[in-house]
Enzyme design. Sequence first.
Site, mmCIF file in Angstrom:
data_model
loop_
_atom_site.group_PDB
_atom_site.id
_atom_site.type_symbol
_atom_site.label_atom_id
_atom_site.label_comp_id
_atom_site.label_asym_id
_atom_site.label_seq_id
_atom_site.Cartn_x
_atom_site.Cartn_y
_atom_site.Cartn_z
ATOM 1 N N TYR A 19 -14.984 20.322 -11.395
ATOM 2 C CA TYR A 19 -15.486 18.995 -11.746
ATOM 3 C C TYR A 19 -16.638 18.616 -10.792
ATOM 4 O O TYR A 19 -16.488 18.720 -9.561
ATOM 5 C CB TYR A 19 -14.294 18.038 -11.608
ATOM 6 C CG TYR A 19 -14.557 16.601 -11.925
ATOM 7 C CD1 TYR A 19 -14.957 16.202 -13.192
ATOM 8 C CD2 TYR A 19 -14.363 15.617 -10.949
ATOM 9 C CE1 TYR A 19 -15.167 14.864 -13.481
ATOM 10 C CE2 TYR A 19 -14.564 14.281 -11.228
ATOM 11 C CZ TYR A 19 -14.974 13.915 -12.494
ATOM 12 O OH TYR A 19 -15.175 12.587 -12.769
ATOM 13 N N ASP A 56 -6.754 21.951 -10.050
ATOM 14 C CA ASP A 56 -6.975 20.753 -10.864
ATOM 15 C C ASP A 56 -6.555 21.104 -12.291
ATOM 16 O O ASP A 56 -7.198 21.904 -12.967
ATOM 17 C CB ASP A 56 -8.458 20.367 -10.785
ATOM 18 C CG ASP A 56 -8.785 19.073 -11.531
ATOM 19 O OD1 ASP A 56 -8.062 18.744 -12.490
ATOM 20 O OD2 ASP A 56 -9.773 18.417 -11.159
ATOM 21 N N LYS A 108 -7.087 10.332 -17.722
ATOM 22 C CA LYS A 108 -7.363 11.061 -18.968
ATOM 23 C C LYS A 108 -6.141 10.972 -19.895
ATOM 24 O O LYS A 108 -5.682 9.890 -20.173
ATOM 25 C CB LYS A 108 -7.742 12.509 -18.631
ATOM 26 C CG LYS A 108 -8.859 12.619 -17.574
ATOM 27 C CD LYS A 108 -10.232 12.336 -18.135
ATOM 28 C CE LYS A 108 -11.342 12.234 -17.108
ATOM 29 N NZ LYS A 108 -11.564 13.386 -16.252
ATOM 30 N N ARG A 136 0.818 -1.212 0.000
ATOM 31 C CA ARG A 136 0.000 0.000 0.000
ATOM 32 C C ARG A 136 0.854 1.265 0.000
ATOM 33 O O ARG A 136 0.408 2.336 -0.426
ATOM 34 C CB ARG A 136 -0.931 -0.022 1.216
ATOM 35 C CG ARG A 136 -2.129 0.893 1.078
ATOM 36 C CD ARG A 136 -3.129 0.684 2.203
ATOM 37 N NE ARG A 136 -2.533 0.927 3.486
ATOM 38 C CZ ARG A 136 -2.610 0.105 4.535
ATOM 39 N NH1 ARG A 136 -3.260 -1.023 4.443
ATOM 40 N NH2 ARG A 136 -2.030 0.416 5.667
#
Length: 393
Positions: free
Chosen positions: A114, A186, A211, A61
Site C-alpha cells: 500500500y 497486510d 474497508k 484511550r
Amino acid sequence: MKSSDKNLTNALIHLGRDNQSNGRSVNLPIHQASTMLFNTLEEFEEARSTRYDMGTLYYGRYGTPATFELENTMTHLEQGAGCVAVSSGLTACVISIMSFIKAGDHILVADTVYGPTRAFCDNVLSAYGVDVTYFDPLIGADVDQFIQDNTQVVFFEAPGSSTFEVPNIPAISEAARKSGAVSILDGTWATPLYCQPLKLGVDVVVHSGSKYLSGHSDAMLGFIVSSSKEHYRTTRKMSLFIGDRVGGNDVFLALRGLRTLSVRLRQHAENTQKCLDWLAQQSEVERILYPAHPDCPGHEFWQRDFAGATGLFSVIFKPGYETQIRTMINSLSLFGIGLSWGGFESLAIPVDPSPFRTATTWSSEGPVVRFHIGLEDPESLILDLENGFKFLK
Ligand SMILES: *Cc1c(COP(=O)(O)O)cnc(C)c1O
C-alpha cells in the site's frame, strides 16, 4: 462450505456481544469514554498496574468494553492470541512495524505494499535510522538472500496493492522465522474470512477496518492481530506509547458491519465475477489482475491459500487509450470516483503502478484502472461499463 467457514460465519453473528451492560439490546451501545471512575484509590491503582493488559478499564484511550469486544472478535476470526484496534489501516501498518524495529535495524518490505505504508518507510523509518530494502513479492523463499544480521521485520501484503501479486505466504514467513525476523502481513483485501495468514505461518496480520470489515464507507479504523501473547503485548504497548485510539462511534460501526461481512463478501464476489466475465471479452482489455483470475501473478498461491476472492481488481487496457479512459471513468454513473474500497458501492480510478516500484519494474504499457465492484445489481453495472466503453473507440 467447510466447517471452519461455517464457524467463522456464525462467529460474525454471535461474537462481540457479550456485555453485561447492554440494556438487553442485541447490539452494544456506542461507548464514549475518557475518564473512568473508581470507587477507591486501591481499585484505581490496581487498574493502573494492569493498564497494558487486555480488558483493563483504566482511561478511555486504553479501550472501552466495546473496544475489547471488537478486539476479541477479530482475535477469534484470525485465530490469533490478541488484537489491537487502532485508528486506521495505515496506523495498523505503522504501529505494527514500529513495535519490532529500532534505530540501526533493517526491514524488508514487499515492493507492492500500500502506497502510504511505503511512504512511511521512505520518509519516517529512514529518518529514524532504519534501513529499508524492497523485495519482489513473488520471490518466495528466495527472500532470504536479502536478510541481513539486523533484519528485524519482513513486511508484505497479500495480494499487492493495485497490481494484486499474490505472494507465497508460508515461504516468506518461514524465511523470516528462520532468521529471527518478525513477519507482518497486510491482509486487508481478503479479510479473515478468505485468508487466515497466522495459520500460514505469519507472526502478525494487519487490516484496514475501514474497508470490508466495517463495509459502509463511514468508519476509519485498523487492526493488528498477533499470533503470540508476546507480540500482542508488544503491539498493544506501542499503540499506547504512541497514544493511538479508535473512537467509540467507529468501534460501534465496525462491530455492526462485521455482522453482515459473510453475505456481503459473497455478493461482492458474485457481482465481481459477472463483471469480469464481461470485461475479459472486451477487445480493449489487455489483462485482468485479480487473484482468482488465472492471469494474475501468484494465482496458484491464491488457489492454495485463500478461501475466496473479494470485489477489488485492476484491468490493464491496451496502449493508446490513456485519454479515453478518463472520459470513460467520468461517464460511469454507478461507479464512483474516490479512494478506499470495501464499502457497498462500486468505484473506478486510474492507477499508475510504475513510480512506486524499485525492486521490480512495471512492464505493461497500457493504462490501468482499479475497479471495486459493489452491491448494485450486476447487470446494471455491466450496462454502465458497456456505455462507458463506447468512449474507447
Ligand atoms: C486502505 C488500505 C490501508 C489503509 O487503511 P486506512 O483505513 O484507509 O488507513 C492499508 N492497507 C491496504 C492494503 C489498504 O488497501
